[in-house]
Scaffold this motif. Structure first.
Motif, PDB file in Angstrom:
ATOM      1  N   VAL A   1      -0.956  -8.530  14.399  1.00 47.13           N
ATOM      2  CA  VAL A   1      -1.322  -7.919  12.933  1.00 47.13           C
ATOM      3  C   VAL A   1      -2.604  -8.109  12.673  1.00 47.13           C
ATOM      4  N   VAL A   2      -3.201  -6.838  12.208  1.00 49.29           N
ATOM      5  CA  VAL A   2      -4.672  -6.652  11.574  1.00 49.29           C
ATOM      6  C   VAL A   2      -4.400  -7.077  10.193  1.00 49.29           C
ATOM      7  N   ALA A   3      -3.642  -6.408   9.556  1.00 47.94           N
ATOM      8  CA  ALA A   3      -3.541  -6.740   8.059  1.00 47.94           C
ATOM      9  C   ALA A   3      -1.966  -6.674   7.606  1.00 47.94           C
ATOM     10  N   PRO A   4      -1.361  -8.158   7.164  1.00 46.40           N
ATOM     11  CA  PRO A   4      -0.128  -8.100   6.864  1.00 46.40           C
ATOM     12  C   PRO A   4       0.568  -7.496   5.544  1.00 46.40           C
ATOM     13  N   VAL A   5      -0.005  -6.309   5.492  1.00 41.45           N
ATOM     14  CA  VAL A   5       0.475  -5.572   4.241  1.00 41.45           C
ATOM     15  C   VAL A   5       0.954  -4.232   4.561  1.00 41.45           C
ATOM     16  N   GLY A   6       1.797  -3.376   3.594  1.00 44.34           N
ATOM     17  CA  GLY A   6       1.988  -2.301   3.901  1.00 44.34           C
ATOM     18  C   GLY A   6       3.243  -2.156   4.939  1.00 44.34           C
ATOM     19  N   ALA A   7       3.819  -3.173   5.449  1.00 47.24           N
ATOM     20  CA  ALA A   7       4.780  -2.991   6.503  1.00 47.24           C
ATOM     21  C   ALA A   7       6.266  -2.692   5.695  1.00 47.24           C
ATOM     22  N   GLY A   8       6.456  -3.167   4.747  1.00 45.95           N
ATOM     23  CA  GLY A   8       7.909  -2.713   3.956  1.00 45.95           C
ATOM     24  C   GLY A   8       7.849  -1.157   3.734  1.00 45.95           C
ATOM     25  N   ASP A   9       6.831  -0.826   3.113  1.00 49.60           N
ATOM     26  CA  ASP A   9       6.888   0.828   2.996  1.00 49.60           C
ATOM     27  C   ASP A   9       6.967   1.589   4.105  1.00 49.60           C
ATOM     28  N   ALA A  10       6.139   1.184   5.268  1.00 50.50           N
ATOM     29  CA  ALA A  10       6.229   1.934   6.414  1.00 50.50           C
ATOM     30  C   ALA A  10       7.401   1.648   7.064  1.00 50.50           C
ATOM     31  N   PHE A  11       8.162   0.624   6.970  1.00 50.93           N
ATOM     32  CA  PHE A  11       9.775   0.526   7.604  1.00 50.93           C
ATOM     33  C   PHE A  11      10.498   1.457   6.789  1.00 50.93           C
ATOM     34  N   ALA A  12      10.389   1.569   5.573  1.00 49.08           N
ATOM     35  CA  ALA A  12      11.376   2.422   4.755  1.00 49.08           C
ATOM     36  C   ALA A  12      11.225   4.019   5.265  1.00 49.08           C
ATOM     37  N   ALA A  13       9.948   4.164   5.401  1.00 43.73           N
ATOM     38  CA  ALA A  13       9.276   5.447   5.741  1.00 43.73           C
ATOM     39  C   ALA A  13      10.032   5.954   6.964  1.00 43.73           C
ATOM     40  N   GLY A  14       9.934   4.957   8.307  1.00 37.53           N
ATOM     41  CA  GLY A  14      10.342   5.191   9.472  1.00 37.53           C
ATOM     42  C   GLY A  14      11.904   5.244   9.484  1.00 37.53           C
ATOM     43  N   PHE A  15      12.724   4.423   8.602  1.00 38.12           N
ATOM     44  CA  PHE A  15      14.091   4.393   8.815  1.00 38.12           C
ATOM     45  C   PHE A  15      14.601   5.922   7.924  1.00 38.12           C
ATOM     46  N   LEU A  16      13.917   6.182   7.033  1.00 34.66           N
ATOM     47  CA  LEU A  16      14.430   7.308   6.082  1.00 34.66           C
ATOM     48  C   LEU A  16      14.021   8.493   7.255  1.00 34.66           C
ATOM     49  N   SER A  17      13.137   8.598   7.994  1.00 34.36           N
ATOM     50  CA  SER A  17      12.803   9.527   8.988  1.00 34.36           C
ATOM     51  C   SER A  17      13.997  10.015   9.893  1.00 34.36           C
TER      52      SER A  17
END
Length: 383
Positions: free
Chosen positions: A289-305
């Motif tokens: 981990v470089v920065a422990p933020v933004g993962a939740g939104d990114a997970f949602a994007a990957g799942f929806l894709s």
């Protein structure tokens, strides 16, 4: 919303300078989906000021359609400052300056339902609902049951700092129960509703056809009503045969045009008697981990894709994990995902290989330009 990222770790009081970036859960999802090759629209509201112009230009540069963004001449664009620490820890600090912002003035009048009525997927979050009474009225309007509505995706996204007057538990539960697809973290559910494990969370939220329970580094559990974990057809474009799996939109905060009254990719509840859930659990890969933020939104994007592409439940979760890893291995909240073919290869690993997957900074090949990044030199390690 404009985010100001710290130049170094530490308390907000000690950070000497900040870098300007894109902020906002919905726009993060929109940018990630657009970069992953989908057509995406972001529906929001900014001030008619420099920060607002920056947001619209920066989000548009990701390939997101920003034509539905409103420009408020009387209210400023919201901003926030944050530290680098993990959002789940007490060390993480966020200072929001959103009261009276253009986004907080969104309402059913400023964002009419027709703006998103032709959506394939309408993605919303609990953050918008927390901004003002008008914003809550808007989210209630967009999640209201109605014939032929888009598939409603809702990320609980509990931010205690935005709910100082209370009410988060009841309001977020109400909105989640009106959605078709819900994302919620175990930590959020524990704080909001006093439940501690995925099965108990499903007991609190039996209504959504799909419930995605995120356990952080431990992995994700998906409850899917009456569906087998098998591929389903991708959502088609309006009048398009055959469907193009790369074509989609996101907005509403995010949306995907194409009004549908038929079941969407196996996610529409089955009428009649309750149907047992299919439960799918997938561990998260190891990530430097470089920065422990933004993962939740990114997970949602990957799942929806993956939903849009008609992939099976395990692949949806794995693509969510991979997009989250892309966000965790860069300093900002929005990361460039790996090339689709490369992500597909990783998502198709057998259980043993997936269990040893180790992703470090640069693994996405984000130094390569354009949608055809080869990704051959990405840092993907197995012990």
């Amino acid at each position: 919303m404009v985010a100001f990222l710290p130049s170094r770790p530490g308390r907000l009081a000690d950070v000497p300078s900040f870098a300007r970036a894109i902020g906002g859960a919905e726009s993060n999802v929109a940018c990630a989906l657009a970069t992953a090759g989908h057509r995406v629209k972001w529906v929001g509201r900014v001030g008619r000021d420099g920060f607002g112009r920056h947001l619209v230009e920066a989000i548009g540069a990701y390939g997101v359609d920003v034509t539905a963004v409103g420009h408020d001449p009387h209210r400023p664009t919201g901003v926030y400052f944050r530290t680098d620490e993990d959002r789940a820890t007490e060390a993480h600090e966020v200072a929001y300056y959103r009261a009276g912002s253009a986004a907080s003035a969104m309402s059913p009048e400023t964002v009419p339902y027709d703006t998103v009525a032709d959506a394939r997927i309408l993605h919303l979050t609990g953050i918008t609902a927390a901004l003002s009474a008008d914003c809550l009225a808007l989210v209630r309007e967009l999640t209201a049951p109605r014939p032929g509505r888009p598939l409603v995706s809702f990320d609980v996204n509990h931010r205690p700092g935005l709910w100082r007057d209370g009410g988060a538990s009841e309001v977020l539960l109400e909105l989640a129960r009106r959605a078709d697809l819900v994302f919620v973290g175990e930590d959020e559910a524990r704080v909001l509703w006093g439940v501690r494990d995925p099965a108990a969370i499903r007991g609190v939220l039996p209504e959504p056809a799909v419930l995605v329970v995120k356990g952080g580094g431990e992995g994700v559990v998906v409850f899917e009503r009456g569906a087998a974990s098998s591929p389903t057809p991708p959502l088609p474009e309006p009048g398009a045969l055959p469907p193009d799996p790369r074509a989609s939109h996101a907005g509403g905060a995010e949306f995907q045009p194409a009004r549908r009254s038929a079941p969407r990719s196996g996610l529409t509840p089955t009428p009649g008697a309750p149907v047992p859930d299919t439960v799918t659990s997938v561990p998260a890969p190891r990530v430097d981990v470089v920065a422990p933020v933004g993962a939740g939104d990114a997970f949602a994007a990957g799942f929806l894709s993956a939903v849009l592409r008609g992939l099976d439940t395990t692949a949806r979760i794995r693509h969510g994990h991979l997009m989250a890893a892309a966000a965790l291995t860069v300093p900002g909240d929005v990361a460039v995902p790996p090339r689709r073919a490369h992500a597909d290869r990783l998502a198709a690993l057998d259980a043993s290989a997936w269990g040893t997957l180790h992703l470090g900074p640069g693994w996405t090949g984000d130094d390569q330009e354009g949608p055809d990044r080869s990704g051959d030199d990405q840092e993907v390690r197995t012990p």
